[in-house]
Design a protein around this motif. Structure first.
Motif, PDB file in Angstrom:
ATOM      1  N   LEU A   1       0.801  -1.219   0.000  1.00 54.00           N
ATOM      2  CA  LEU A   1       0.000   0.000   0.000  1.00 54.00           C
ATOM      3  C   LEU A   1       0.832   1.265   0.000  1.00 54.00           C
ATOM      4  N   LEU A   2       2.037   1.169   0.493  1.00 58.74           N
ATOM      5  CA  LEU A   2       2.872   2.361   0.621  1.00 58.74           C
ATOM      6  C   LEU A   2       3.920   2.401  -0.483  1.00 58.74           C
ATOM      7  N   PRO A   3       4.444   3.589  -0.780  1.00 54.06           N
ATOM      8  CA  PRO A   3       5.568   3.664  -1.704  1.00 54.06           C
ATOM      9  C   PRO A   3       6.780   2.965  -1.103  1.00 54.06           C
TER      10      PRO A   3
ATOM     11  N   THR B   1      -7.306   5.814  16.520  1.00 55.74           N
ATOM     12  CA  THR B   1      -5.964   6.369  16.623  1.00 55.74           C
ATOM     13  C   THR B   1      -5.112   5.519  17.560  1.00 55.74           C
ATOM     14  N   LEU B   2      -3.814   5.590  17.337  1.00 58.66           N
ATOM     15  CA  LEU B   2      -2.887   4.782  18.121  1.00 58.66           C
ATOM     16  C   LEU B   2      -1.817   5.686  18.730  1.00 58.66           C
TER      17      LEU B   2
ATOM     18  N   GLN C   1       3.566   7.877   8.388  1.00 65.75           N
ATOM     19  CA  GLN C   1       2.735   7.386   7.283  1.00 65.75           C
ATOM     20  C   GLN C   1       2.224   5.982   7.557  1.00 65.75           C
ATOM     21  N   LEU C   2       3.130   5.140   8.001  1.00 64.73           N
ATOM     22  CA  LEU C   2       2.749   3.762   8.301  1.00 64.73           C
ATOM     23  C   LEU C   2       1.673   3.722   9.379  1.00 64.73           C
ATOM     24  N   GLN C   3       1.868   4.607  10.371  1.00 64.52           N
ATOM     25  CA  GLN C   3       0.883   4.653  11.450  1.00 64.52           C
ATOM     26  C   GLN C   3      -0.484   5.094  10.936  1.00 64.52           C
TER      27      GLN C   3
ATOM     28  N   LYS D   1       7.302   1.241  18.599  1.00 63.12           N
ATOM     29  CA  LYS D   1       7.939   0.100  19.253  1.00 63.12           C
ATOM     30  C   LYS D   1       7.456  -1.224  18.662  1.00 63.12           C
ATOM     31  N   GLN D   2       6.150  -1.316  18.467  1.00 60.44           N
ATOM     32  CA  GLN D   2       5.610  -2.556  17.918  1.00 60.44           C
ATOM     33  C   GLN D   2       6.140  -2.838  16.524  1.00 60.44           C
ATOM     34  N   MET D   3       6.155  -1.807  15.702  1.00 64.14           N
ATOM     35  CA  MET D   3       6.611  -1.979  14.326  1.00 64.14           C
ATOM     36  C   MET D   3       8.071  -2.398  14.278  1.00 64.14           C
ATOM     37  N   ILE D   4       8.890  -1.717  15.098  1.00 64.01           N
ATOM     38  CA  ILE D   4      10.306  -2.076  15.146  1.00 64.01           C
ATOM     39  C   ILE D   4      10.458  -3.531  15.588  1.00 64.01           C
ATOM     40  N   ALA D   5       9.623  -3.909  16.567  1.00 58.49           N
ATOM     41  CA  ALA D   5       9.716  -5.260  17.112  1.00 58.49           C
ATOM     42  C   ALA D   5       9.365  -6.323  16.064  1.00 58.49           C
ATOM     43  N   LEU D   6       8.545  -5.947  15.099  1.00 61.04           N
ATOM     44  CA  LEU D   6       8.188  -6.913  14.048  1.00 61.04           C
ATOM     45  C   LEU D   6       9.413  -7.327  13.247  1.00 61.04           C
ATOM     46  N   ASP D   7      10.395  -6.445  13.230  1.00 60.88           N
ATOM     47  CA  ASP D   7      11.652  -6.760  12.561  1.00 60.88           C
ATOM     48  C   ASP D   7      11.459  -6.960  11.057  1.00 60.88           C
ATOM     49  N   VAL D   8      10.652  -6.090  10.475  1.00 59.03           N
ATOM     50  CA  VAL D   8      10.491  -6.152   9.016  1.00 59.03           C
ATOM     51  C   VAL D   8      10.858  -4.817   8.377  1.00 59.03           C
ATOM     52  N   LEU D   9      11.272  -3.857   9.215  1.00 58.21           N
ATOM     53  CA  LEU D   9      11.569  -2.519   8.706  1.00 58.21           C
ATOM     54  C   LEU D   9      13.070  -2.252   8.692  1.00 58.21           C
TER      55      LEU D   9
END
Lengths: 244, 244
Positions: free
Chosen positions: B170-172, B191-192, B179-181, B199-207
């Motif tokens: 979905l994103l460029p 809203t988050l 943007q991701l948020q 923290k959660q996104m980093i923890a996913l370890d896909v970025l």
DNA sequence: TCAAAAGTGTTTCGGATACACCCATGA
DNA sequence: TCATGGGTGTATCCGAAACACTTTTGA
């Protein structure tokens, strides 16, 4: 396929009664002797397969699946859920009889059902010689892509455990906590801690503990429970958040 | 419907080319200006609808949906997932033109797609006069049961956030954490917390955080990220366990 | 009396949540 | 210089997981 007197008559009916190219297949789960079972049909002189049916011209997909289920198990008003449509052009592996109506390519819509084992009296259909339960871990080679369909159903059921309670449709009215736990364990394919399991189930607030115990077995008599249907249905709708 | 020169020719083709009674409908999601969009078609002198197509005799459901998607957006190899089959006998509300091939009852298989907004150049098909994006919160009345189909797609997408990462489609290629948020927030409709989200996104370890910042905007320049495709795909397969 | 199953409670740990301050930028 | 958005760290809390002893029963 009820209403036809013979296989020939059924084949001949074809488009007159059913939509062409379309079928439903049902993965019917039951629970017996501490293991999860699937109801399968055996074609006359042929392989085992999932019970399936066709869609009448003025019938919805859900109605068609319900009808199929009723014809094979005698049950109505059971838990039935669509999970996936299967539509590879070669999913039948070229094994359908050519020429006849049934020889066409079929897209099939998969449903899974949860039924109470003891209430089911398996009935073969016109094309079948047998209808019986198999342990989900001992399913034979099935026709076409039916193994794949059944595996997808099991996977869907597994995933649904995190969001929805299960048991009302699979267990007898009164059941014990160890029975419920075995049900979860067989669906998940792993063992769970007794104490934590009980706490989680109680926390769901869908169980009522009866003032009876299951007698007859050896060892300490376990309590009997039943579901609070009202709360169970609510939990079913709202969704839960468990983690198995 | 590519390959037909006119609406009449297409209607006439009917069973010769496509399976009768069967269609696919695509709910195509994009993300633009901080909101979630859906791509809709407008029939000539008619209502808006989901882009859909039919199934060729030797084509799988997935292929058919991919073809439809390509015809409307020009995109190939995008994220596409089947989510439900819709088969009420009156789902068209009796509004199909009678007689012709297309006037038959249709069972439709719903797919949702995640595409990169900026790469899409919407193209109407033979039957349509317009093809454009709508905010998911401002979708007009659609034909048949298409509102229901689109809502079910959105619900499915929402639920999938707990198990699967989203964004790659979905994103460029390069994007910022805010943007991701926003993407997650628009899908979820809530809203988050910035810090917890990160923290959660980093923890996913896909970025992967790049050594660049997005310049040009007012205020402090945010870092740019991209997905680690290898890890992203792995997370996609394995499933995650988040809780939004 | 013993083996096997069932009932029950506490501690621990980790992840989710809530929360505040500093920094960079363009207006 | 100020308003706005972005970057970062910590304290708390709750639910999940780990874990042991007692009770009942039939053999």
């Amino acid at each position: 396929m009820t209403g036809f007197k013979s296989q020939d008559e059924f084949y001949e009916a074809g488009d007159r009664v059913y939509l062409p190219h379309l079928s439903v297949d049902c993965v019917i789960f039951g629970f017996h002797e501490n293991s999860l079972k699937v109801l399968l049909l055996k074609w006359k002189n042929g392989p085992w397969c999932l019970p399936g049916g066709f869609i009448k011209h003025k019938e919805s997909l859900d109605q068609s699946a319900n009808r199929t289920l009723k014809e094979r198990t005698g049950l109505t008003e059971i838990f039935l859920k669509q999970f996936h449509a299967f539509g590879e052009p070669d999913r039948e592996n070229g094994k359908r009889a050519k020429g006849s109506w049934i020889g066409k390519r079929f897209i099939t819509v998969g449903y899974y059902a949860l039924v109470e084992y003891s209430k089911v009296f398996p009935e073969p259909d016109l094309l079948s010689s047998e209808c019986k339960w198999f342990d989900v871990n001992a399913v034979p080679d099935l026709i076409y892509d039916h193994n794949q369909i059944m595996n997808k159903a099991l996977e869907t059921l597994r995933l649904s455990l995190n969001d929805h309670p299960v048991g009302y449709n699979l267990l007898p009215e009164k059941f014990t906590m160890p029975q419920l736990q075995k049900l979860y364990e067989t669906i998940l394919g792993e063992t769970l801690d007794r104490r934590n399991f009980q706490k989680q189930m109680i926390a769901l607030d869908v169980l009522i503990r009866l003032n009876e115990r299951k007698t007859g077995g050896a060892h300490k008599a376990p309590y009997l429970y039943r579901f609070d249907k009202r709360k169970y249905d609510k939990a079913m709708k709202q969704g839960l958040r468990l983690s198995f």
